[in-house]
Design an enzyme around this catalytic site. Structure first.
Site, PDB file in Angstrom:
ATOM      1  N   ASN A   1       0.856  -1.172   0.000  1.00  0.00           N
ATOM      2  CA  ASN A   1       0.000   0.000   0.000  1.00  0.00           C
ATOM      3  C   ASN A   1       0.903   1.237   0.000  1.00  0.00           C
ATOM      4  O   ASN A   1       1.695   1.421   0.909  1.00  0.00           O
ATOM      5  CB  ASN A   1      -0.909  -0.028   1.238  1.00  0.00           C
ATOM      6  CG  ASN A   1      -1.929   1.078   1.217  1.00  0.00           C
ATOM      7  OD1 ASN A   1      -1.590   2.247   1.165  1.00  0.00           O
ATOM      8  ND2 ASN A   1      -3.191   0.702   1.278  1.00  0.00           N
TER       9      ASN A   1
ATOM     10  N   HIS B   1      -3.349   0.716  -3.555  1.00  0.00           N
ATOM     11  CA  HIS B   1      -3.435  -0.284  -2.502  1.00  0.00           C
ATOM     12  C   HIS B   1      -2.414  -1.380  -2.824  1.00  0.00           C
ATOM     13  O   HIS B   1      -1.898  -1.451  -3.943  1.00  0.00           O
ATOM     14  CB  HIS B   1      -4.842  -0.873  -2.450  1.00  0.00           C
ATOM     15  CG  HIS B   1      -5.848   0.071  -1.877  1.00  0.00           C
ATOM     16  ND1 HIS B   1      -7.038  -0.361  -1.326  1.00  0.00           N
ATOM     17  CD2 HIS B   1      -5.862   1.423  -1.766  1.00  0.00           C
ATOM     18  CE1 HIS B   1      -7.733   0.680  -0.892  1.00  0.00           C
ATOM     19  NE2 HIS B   1      -7.044   1.772  -1.154  1.00  0.00           N
TER      20      HIS B   1
ATOM     21  N   GLU C   1      -2.560  -4.604  -3.396  1.00  0.00           N
ATOM     22  CA  GLU C   1      -2.864  -5.514  -4.492  1.00  0.00           C
ATOM     23  C   GLU C   1      -2.760  -4.808  -5.845  1.00  0.00           C
ATOM     24  O   GLU C   1      -2.278  -5.389  -6.822  1.00  0.00           O
ATOM     25  CB  GLU C   1      -4.268  -6.111  -4.307  1.00  0.00           C
ATOM     26  CG  GLU C   1      -4.417  -6.922  -3.038  1.00  0.00           C
ATOM     27  CD  GLU C   1      -4.778  -6.106  -1.794  1.00  0.00           C
ATOM     28  OE1 GLU C   1      -5.097  -6.728  -0.772  1.00  0.00           O
ATOM     29  OE2 GLU C   1      -4.743  -4.855  -1.843  1.00  0.00           O
TER      30      GLU C   1
ATOM     31  N   CYS D   1     -10.031  -5.199  -0.122  1.00  0.00           N
ATOM     32  CA  CYS D   1     -11.218  -4.346  -0.118  1.00  0.00           C
ATOM     33  C   CYS D   1     -11.943  -4.534  -1.451  1.00  0.00           C
ATOM     34  O   CYS D   1     -11.492  -5.271  -2.329  1.00  0.00           O
ATOM     35  CB  CYS D   1     -10.797  -2.888   0.070  1.00  0.00           C
ATOM     36  SG  CYS D   1      -9.877  -2.227  -1.351  1.00  0.00           S
TER      37      CYS D   1
ATOM     38  N   CYS E   1      -9.778  -3.702  -4.633  1.00  0.00           N
ATOM     39  CA  CYS E   1      -8.815  -4.747  -4.986  1.00  0.00           C
ATOM     40  C   CYS E   1      -9.518  -6.044  -5.374  1.00  0.00           C
ATOM     41  O   CYS E   1      -9.068  -6.745  -6.290  1.00  0.00           O
ATOM     42  CB  CYS E   1      -7.843  -4.953  -3.840  1.00  0.00           C
ATOM     43  SG  CYS E   1      -6.921  -3.433  -3.479  1.00  0.00           S
TER      44      CYS E   1
ATOM     45  N   ASP F   1      -8.105   5.644   4.551  1.00  0.00           N
ATOM     46  CA  ASP F   1      -7.760   4.660   3.539  1.00  0.00           C
ATOM     47  C   ASP F   1      -8.939   3.762   3.173  1.00  0.00           C
ATOM     48  O   ASP F   1      -9.095   3.380   2.024  1.00  0.00           O
ATOM     49  CB  ASP F   1      -6.583   3.813   3.998  1.00  0.00           C
ATOM     50  CG  ASP F   1      -6.045   2.920   2.898  1.00  0.00           C
ATOM     51  OD1 ASP F   1      -5.790   3.428   1.795  1.00  0.00           O
ATOM     52  OD2 ASP F   1      -5.877   1.712   3.140  1.00  0.00           O
TER      53      ASP F   1
END
Length: 143
Positions: free
Chosen positions: A39, A50, A52, A77, A80, A140
């Site tokens: 991240n 992020h 990923e 999340c 992602c 975030d």
């Protein structure tokens, strides 16, 4: 500890050392890491970077994601998870989901196998960060 999850944890730790959020990810195919990420929202001032997403960017254009596995220290999340579904990644292995449940149900409903390892190390890393920097964490995840 699985070497690939360890690589994701190493990315998360590096991100924290850089002043960012301790979440790391790696993309693996045939026992080889194709991409690594962490991240970098804080470091790059980019709300989309992020772990990923950074990992997928760093893997570059690989042609097909068939047979790949995405490792992440935290349950992805919806941003992602959307990338996982969009690219056809069929397996995601996460370090933990107790600090953030993420979008597991979304991924599973679209045919992604999600394995939650429930690792104490990952949970402690996130719990400590959330306790130390709640405003940054809430920013975030969009709260």
């Amino acid at each position: 500890m699985d070497e690939f999850m360890q690589a994701a944890i190493d990315e998360a730790k590096q991100g924290r050392l850089e002043g960012g959020i301790p979440i790391g990810s790696v993309l693996v195919k045939d026992g080889e890491i194709l991409g690594r990420g962490r991240n970098k929202r804080v470091q790059e001032g980019d709300p989309i970077t992020h772990a990923e997403i950074d990992c997928l960017r760093n893997a570059g254009r690989i042609g097909t994601y068939k047979g790949t596995t995405l490792y992440s220290t935290l349950m992805p999340c919806y941003l992602c998870a959307g990338a996982v579904v969009q690219f056809g990644i069929k397996k995601v292995i996460v370090g933990e989901s107790r600090t953030f449940p993420g979008a597991k149900d979304f991924m599973v409903s679209r045919g992604v196998e999600v394995i939650d390892l429930g690792l104490d190390e990952c949970e402690e890393m996130m719990s400590n960060f959330i306790q130390e920097m709640p405003e940054l964490w809430n920013e975030d995840i969009g709260k």
